[in-house]
Scaffold this motif. Structure first.
Motif, PDB file in Angstrom:
ATOM      1  N   ALA A   1      47.681  25.622  11.060  1.00 22.61           N
ATOM      2  CA  ALA A   1      48.099  26.895  11.616  1.00 22.61           C
ATOM      3  C   ALA A   1      49.128  26.930  12.807  1.00 22.61           C
ATOM      4  N   ASP A   2      50.321  27.623  12.901  1.00 16.64           N
ATOM      5  CA  ASP A   2      50.985  27.344  13.993  1.00 16.64           C
ATOM      6  C   ASP A   2      50.706  28.440  15.189  1.00 16.64           C
ATOM      7  N   TYR A   3      50.339  29.553  15.058  1.00 11.66           N
ATOM      8  CA  TYR A   3      49.825  30.445  16.071  1.00 11.66           C
ATOM      9  C   TYR A   3      48.299  31.023  15.850  1.00 11.66           C
ATOM     10  N   PHE A   4      47.763  31.355  17.081  1.00  7.80           N
ATOM     11  CA  PHE A   4      46.656  32.190  16.726  1.00  7.80           C
ATOM     12  C   PHE A   4      46.884  33.395  17.835  1.00  7.80           C
TER      13      PHE A   4
ATOM     14  N   THR B   1      57.091  32.531   6.519  1.00  4.27           N
ATOM     15  CA  THR B   1      55.796  31.936   7.262  1.00  4.27           C
ATOM     16  C   THR B   1      54.647  33.320   6.865  1.00  4.27           C
ATOM     17  N   TYR B   2      53.546  32.642   6.688  1.00  2.00           N
ATOM     18  CA  TYR B   2      52.406  33.501   6.544  1.00  2.00           C
ATOM     19  C   TYR B   2      51.615  33.977   7.812  1.00  2.00           C
TER      20      TYR B   2
ATOM     21  N   ILE C   1      49.044  32.678  12.284  1.00  3.29           N
ATOM     22  CA  ILE C   1      50.201  32.395  11.504  1.00  3.29           C
ATOM     23  C   ILE C   1      50.412  31.102  11.045  1.00  3.29           C
ATOM     24  N   THR C   2      50.656  30.613   9.713  1.00  6.13           N
ATOM     25  CA  THR C   2      50.508  29.402   9.193  1.00  6.13           C
ATOM     26  C   THR C   2      51.992  29.338   8.220  1.00  6.13           C
ATOM     27  N   PRO C   3      52.244  27.943   8.132  1.00  8.54           N
ATOM     28  CA  PRO C   3      53.478  27.776   7.491  1.00  8.54           C
ATOM     29  C   PRO C   3      53.185  27.782   5.892  1.00  8.54           C
ATOM     30  N   MET C   4      52.147  27.596   5.502  1.00 11.15           N
ATOM     31  CA  MET C   4      51.637  28.040   4.112  1.00 11.15           C
ATOM     32  C   MET C   4      50.508  28.686   3.830  1.00 11.15           C
TER      33      MET C   4
END
Length: 1297
Positions: free
Chosen positions: A13-16, A103-104, A192-195
């Motif tokens: 995950a990129d962000y919370f 981005t998902y 927020i995740t890249p996949m």
């Protein structure tokens, strides 16, 4: 699809993110989310804010605050009181970046008690204002002053059902009283995740929420878990699975290997459950043909699941246009976009479909997900092998217990029983009348029963199997059950996707053969990309089974197909190929090896998917052993060096592991929170990741990362970087706003700029479409003139015209003020018609209403003064369409009108006239609309003008059953006027589709108008007279026939006498026609273009009646003539059936077969005494007499010879005995046609060449006496033997052979 993920990241995950109510800024109404104020305050939406996000920023995926805020809470904040249901809701969303990568986001929305006094009193104040307004509206003097309290009590007991309707409407909105109600507001936590791993993210978020709401605090502070998921959990490497720890239990996610179908983790079974196989397949077809698709549901997650599933099923193709599965309320104006889109619109569950104002519906596929309902555009072609395909998908679904018809009751929301409305269930739940376990039990029972019934109904089998499976799974404990459910979901996904992918591998198994590789270097190929054809569509289609064509011909025109082929051209070797293409090509190769048949021979046999099992096993293997497991939990702040080193060892040794959550270095007192409230997290702990962690090192230069992203990016083009960047910009030349609207800064200028991009895009599309249609048409007409090879098929022409109609609809619906009817173009035309009819109804108006007096009347067609020209009238053309009862819808009418205008070469002119009414255009369109951008509009009309260069029959050929008025004029010779003529003439008109039967023509006017079913392109006119009265001899110049709707005028030249004792004694003739090109000259001159074909008698007249006017042809020219005539017939049969012209022209038209053979028999014919004509038929009759006489039989006892003689005599007798008075030349024509049909001509030529009569009637130099010339003639005629010639009825009427 998940191919375009942002690849800079290798963390899970990129962000919370946390979104919700910002107590500092207070309650701000969210005007953008639609009109709020007639709603009660609790039902209104208020602005939400991003309250916090961790870490601050990630360089490979910059944080987009506006977009995330809008998509986490697309409807803004929601308020509830203690009596409302407050179940947490999960949904996912997608953010498309400017370069097309995605981005998902995964969001869990739950309700928290409002503690701020200001907010509570603000809500109370809003209620007082609202109630005051409501009372004014209701005018209910009878309501007692204590209504507020009563309403409050009602809301807690069962609603009163017998109250007056107005009051009960008031009561439905819960009131809010600060003294006794608790106010709750929505809050959202999001990853927020890249996949896209929706299942894993859902578990993580639900466990985090559970930690806050459960009475026992979680083992570690929340920060530990969030830190873990952000910085310590890696993305699973391809082909492996990963297990990491949530707050309460393990979370497993898996990622397919590079040889499998791309990652897809949404529950596809749910889509089939919601819509049913039939609907899913129709929606899928619309998506493949790049129509506008609008999904509609009150559940955000359903919108996302359906959108992602449909795009995932397209493998190996990728959706190339606007893709916004969740359209925030503030972006509703985006539905105006005149481009293909796939968008999801949130419904509030109250309004029905009819209240939805959509800008354009001519080409819209509307999917009401919650109600199992889909509205399709008109003229949607069938997906190839649709029934077998549905059968195959249904078998897969049934093996998982999913009903192929779908199941309206299945859902994650409340059930919808037929007996009562869902609103009632909610209110019952609220009042505690329905316990939730009972609720879910009812739901489950209902589902199982529905599924069993569907199964029994469809197959009558596999009932026991289903029960056994239920038993087997029910005795395991809950946790395994849950994992098993997830595995089942993945198995269903992979099996359904394999079935879909197999369809495309079968359909395009030999696509590589038809890819046109660029002849020059890539750089120049790029610059001319628009002009280049990259796929040989015509050849590919000619190999396809007939039923596939309507779908395939349209699919080959789509952007997604073009991009797929571009990708193929740019990636030569396997290393360069992007994932999707590599997987697809390897499957195609496998099919090729399995099918020994030659790759170009297509069969329409349905080939089922064979690699389901293989894919399934791969998946099971990954699930059974999670490759990467996490080391045990620990507390970082408290450990000694030894443990630290051990962990570092473990991290470096295990390829990809996720650490367990652990205690972080936190200050005393941090990490505490109150039950039921999601805490403010400690930003200092979460803003930066660990330093020792191997996958968070970001030493690589940004340049490399950008390159890497493009490598994984769906449009990669393997050139050097700058070119690639340039191409990516080019490929998205419609700008970012068109792939996905920018989710921020919605100032009028941004909207204007977006619309400007649309205008430019529409103009470009118009330019490309007109060019493509012209090239196809011109190519074809050039072939008919003898240049080049033919390429366009009837199906393809229809496809291009359908796509032109679609483009016009999109242009006309751009920037509409108010939408009326489904077709914007037709609606504009109707407004125009109405305004013109009003004007012409006023006393100043001229002539009949609605008829425009066009100063530029079309000049007489072909200068035939006998027929007054048709007026050019837009309104008249509309009336023609309105009179066609077969066309029921507005969209259908608009399309028919476009086709008619194309055929009349008036499209540009009509549209120019329509748009010249500036007042009307201003009234109907906003300032930014395409139709109000003057320069672009002019260019657009100019592009359409180019269609006038070619002939289309797109109206005549499509509306084959409608009634059409025809006007016929017989033109007698001017020199010998028919004024003394006493007989009664008649005509019979034939076309490619039908024939009229005999029509009497009045002797005094010689013209008639009659109505009959569409005859198609006209081919022949039979005409004659009844030979009555004193002077029954008639010299006719020609016959002219006009289609009164399309204005097509045909001329049938004659130039011969009809009458006993003149010419060849014929009372009727068969004339072959030609379409006349309308002359544009101002004076009524004769048409300058030479006629294309002439009736059989023309050349003969020059040669025999007036021998001096035209030199006789020599033997070489005659041979050439025969060769050309035969060649024409051979070419005719080599064309696809739908494209063949008229065979009658090739047989009886100018320089046709009859004319050529006439030349053969004319050559060296001994000239008779003066004033007496001898005809070829006379010679043939004498030959027949000789053959039937005794001496001939004795001369040649050969059996073959006798058979040929018998045939010849039989045909001669039959033609001579016909009741028709067709004259000697007409009889010769009939004999040639019948001989060609029965493949006997070459035998007859051989017979006649050896016949003694020939010696008497021909000179020594005659062609028929030259042995070698006769042999070559026979050889040429033999080539007709392989063709099955069918004669038009008018040619052989009255001959019973």
């Amino acid at each position: 699809m998940t191919t375009g993920f942002s690849s800079g990241s290798c963390r899970f995950a990129d962000y919370f993110v946390i979104c919700g109510l910002d107590t500092d800024s207070g309650l701000e109404p969210d005007e953008l989310s639609g009109e709020n104020f007639e709603q009660s305050p609790l039902r209104r939406t208020f602005k939400s804010k991003v309250l916090a996000h961790f870490p601050e920023n990630v360089e490979w995926n910059p944080f987009d605050q506006d977009a995330v805020g809008m998509l986490c809470m697309p409807k803004g904040l929601a308020f509830r009181t203690q009596v409302d249901s407050r179940e947490p809701q999960f949904h996912s969303f997608i953010i498309t970046r400017e370069d097309g990568s995605r981005t998902y986001g995964f969001a869990l929305t739950f309700f928290e008690e409002v503690t701020s006094k200001q907010i509570c009193s603000a809500m109370q104040t809003l209620y007082h204002m609202h109630n005051a307004e409501q009372y004014d509206i209701l005018h209910t003097p009878t309501s007692p002053p204590g209504l507020e309290e009563q309403r409050h009590q009602h809301s807690q007991t069962r609603p009163m059902l017998h109250a007056a309707p107005a009051i009960s409407r008031l009561q439905r909105f819960n009131s809010y009283d600060i003294s006794r109600d608790t106010l709750y507001v929505s809050k959202c936590i999001c990853l927020i995740t890249p996949m896209a791993f929706p299942q894993a993210c859902r578990k993580v978020l639900q466990q985090l929420h559970q930690a806050v709401s459960s009475p026992q605090p979680p083992p570690l502070p929340l920060e530990s878990y969030i830190y873990n998921i952000l910085f310590e959990v890696p993305m699973p490497p391809s082909g492996r699975s990963l297990k990491f720890s949530g707050v309460y239990g393990p979370v497993v996610c898996q990622r397919p290997s590079t040889s499998e179908l791309p990652l897809f983790d949404f529950p596809m079974g749910e889509v089939f459950n919601l819509l049913g196989v039939e609907n899913v397949l129709q929606l899928f077809t619309c998506a493949l043909l790049e129509m506008q698709i609008l999904l509609y549901s009150q559940h955000y997650q359903r919108l996302m699941t359906v959108a992602e599933s449909i795009t995932a099923l397209m493998f190996p193709f990728q959706w190339q246009h606007v893709y916004v599965p969740i359209l925030p309320a503030s972006l509703l104006h985006f539905l105006d976009a005149p481009v293909p889109y796939l968008m999801g619109l949130h419904s509030n569950g109250q309004d029905d479909r009819t209240k939805l104002e959509l800008p354009q519906e001519a080409n819209l596929c509307f999917v009401d997900i919650d109600n199992h309902f889909i509205e399709l555009p008109e003229e949607l072609p069938q997906f190839p092998n649709k029934l077998e395909f549905i059968q195959e998908i249904s078998e897969v679904l049934m093996s998982f217990g999913v009903s192929p018809e779908g199941n309206i009751h299945s859902s994650d929301s409340q059930p919808k029983y037929p007996g009562f409305r869902s609103v009632d269930v909610v209110s019952d739940k609220r009042n505690g009348n329905l316990a939730s376990p009972l609720n879910s039990y009812l739901l489950r029972e209902n589902e199982t029963i529905a599924r069993l019934q569907a199964l029994v109904k469809r197959t009558g089998v596999s009932l026991e199997k289903l029960e056994v499976r239920e038993d087997a799974s029910s005795n395991k404990d809950g946790r395994i059950q849950c994992d098993e459910e997830e595995l089942k979901m993945h198995q269903l996904n992979i099996q359904v996707r394999e079935v879909f992918a197999n369809r495309f591998t079968q359909m395009f198994a030999d696509y590589e053969v038809f890819v046109i590789q660029p002849s020059h270097d890539k750089e120049s190929w790029f610059t001319n990309r628009d002009q280049m054809q990259n796929f040989d569509k015509a050849s590919f289609l000619s190999d396809q089974p007939e039923p596939y064509l309507p779908f395939l011909s349209r699919f080959l025109e789509t952007q997604m197909f073009a991009s797929f082929i571009d990708c193929k051209i740019l990636c030569h070797d396997d290393e360069e190929k992007e994932h999707t293409l590599r997987v697809f090509d390897s499957r195609v190769d496998k099919i090729r090896m399995l099918n020994v048949r030659t790759p170009t021979l297509r069969t329409s046999m349905y080939q089922k998917c064979t690699n389901i099992e293989e894919a399934d096993n791969l998946l099971k293997k990954r699930y059974e052993k999670a490759d990467f497991v996490v080391p045990g939990p620990h507390a970082i702040g408290l450990e000694d060096d030894k443990t630290q080193k051990a962990i570092e060892m473990r991290v470096s040794k295990i390829d990809h592991t996720a650490l367990h959550p652990h205690l972080l270095d936190m200050k005393i007192g941090q990490g505490r929170y109150e039950q039921g409230f999601f805490p403010r997290l400690q930003s200092d702990v979460l803003s930066t990741g660990p330093t020792s962690n191997k996958w968070t090192k970001r030493s690589a230069p940004a340049q490399w990362r950008r390159r890497d992203r493009q490598k994984q990016h769906a449009e990669h083009l393997y050139l050097d970087n700058d070119q690639r960047e340039k191409y990516i910009q080019e490929a998205r030349n419609l700008g970012t706003t068109i792939r996905q609207p920018k989710l921020s800064n919605l100032s009028p200028s941004v909207i204007a700029q977006t619309n400007w991009k649309f205008v430019e895009g529409l103009l470009k599309e118009c330019r490309n479409k007109t060019k493509r249609m012209l090239v196809e048409k011109m190519g074809r007409e050039a072939v008919e003139l003898g240049h080049g090879e033919v390429s366009i098929t009837g199906v393809e022409e229809n496809t291009l015209i359908a796509s032109l109609c679609d483009l016009l609809e999109r242009i006309w619906s751009h920037g509409l003020q108010v939408k009326q009817g489904k077709s914007a173009l037709w609606s504009h035309l109707l407004h125009y018609q109405e305004s013109k009819e009003k004007k012409s109804a006023t006393p100043g108006g001229l002539g009949p209403p609605g008829f425009i007096h066009d100063p530029e009347r079309r000049k007489s067609d072909g200068g035939v003064s006998a027929m007054a020209p048709l007026k050019v009238s837009l309104i008249q053309d509309m009336r023609h369409i309105q009179n066609i009862s077969e066309i029921k819808t507005d969209v259908g009418k608009a399309r028919a009108w476009v086709r008619l205008s194309m055929e009349k070469k008036l499209l540009s002119r009509h549209l120019k006239q329509l748009l010249s009414d500036h007042e009307l255009t201003k009234k109907l369109y906003k300032r930014y609309a395409f139709l109000r951008c003057d320069d672009e509009k002019e260019q657009f009309l100019y592009h359409l003008l180019s269609f006038n260069a070619v002939d289309y029959f797109c109206f005549t050929n499509v509306f084959t059953t409608i009634m059409i008025p025809y006007h016929v004029v017989v033109v007698p010779s001017k020199k010998l006027g028919g004024s003394m003529f006493t007989a009664n003439p008649w005509v019979c008109v034939s076309g490619e589709l039908a024939e009229t039967g005999v029509l009497q023509v009045p002797r005094n006017t010689l013209e008639i108008t009659f109505e009959c079913q569409n005859l198609g392109k006209l081919t022949t006119v039979q005409m004659g007279h009844d030979n009555t009265g004193l002077y029954a001899k008639w010299l006719v110049e020609c016959v002219i026939v006009r289609n009164e709707i399309t204005g097509h005028t045909y001329k049938f030249p004659c130039g011969r006498w009809l009458g006993k004792g003149v010419d060849d004694g014929s009372l009727e003739r068969i004339l072959v026609g030609e379409l006349m090109t309308p002359s544009t000259e101002n004076d009524e001159r004769m048409c300058r273009t030479p006629p294309m074909q002439q009736s059989p008698g023309m050349m003969r007249r020059f040669v025999t009646i007036s021998p001096n006017s035209k030199p006789k042809l020599n033997t070489g020219q005659i041979q050439e003539g025969v060769g050309e005539a035969i060649n024409g017939i051979v070419k005719h049969f080599h064309k696809p059936e739908k494209e063949r012209g008229s065979l009658t022209l090739l047989l009886c038209g100018e320089y046709g077969l009859v004319w050529a053979l006439e030349q053969v028999f004319q050559h060296g014919f001994k000239s008779p005494r003066l004033f007496k004509n001898v005809f070829i038929w006379d010679f043939l009759e004498k030959s027949q007499v000789y053959f039937e006489s005794a001496e001939q039989r004795e001369a040649t006892p050969d059996e073959n010879w006798q058979t040929r003689v018998r045939h010849f005599c039989r045909f001669m007798r039959a033609i001579n005995n016909t009741s028709r008075n067709i004259g000697k030349d007409g009889k010769f024509q009939m004999l040639v046609c019948l001989g060609a049909r029965d493949h006997l001509l070459h035998h007859w030529i051989a017979l006649l060449a050896d016949c003694p009569i020939t010696t008497q009637m021909y000179e020594e130099t005659a062609l028929i006496k030259d042995r070698s010339l006769v042999n070559s003639l026979i050889r040429v005629l033999q080539t007709l033997q392989e063709f099955n010639i069918t004669l038009e009825a008018s040619l052989v009427k009255g001959v019973g052979i």
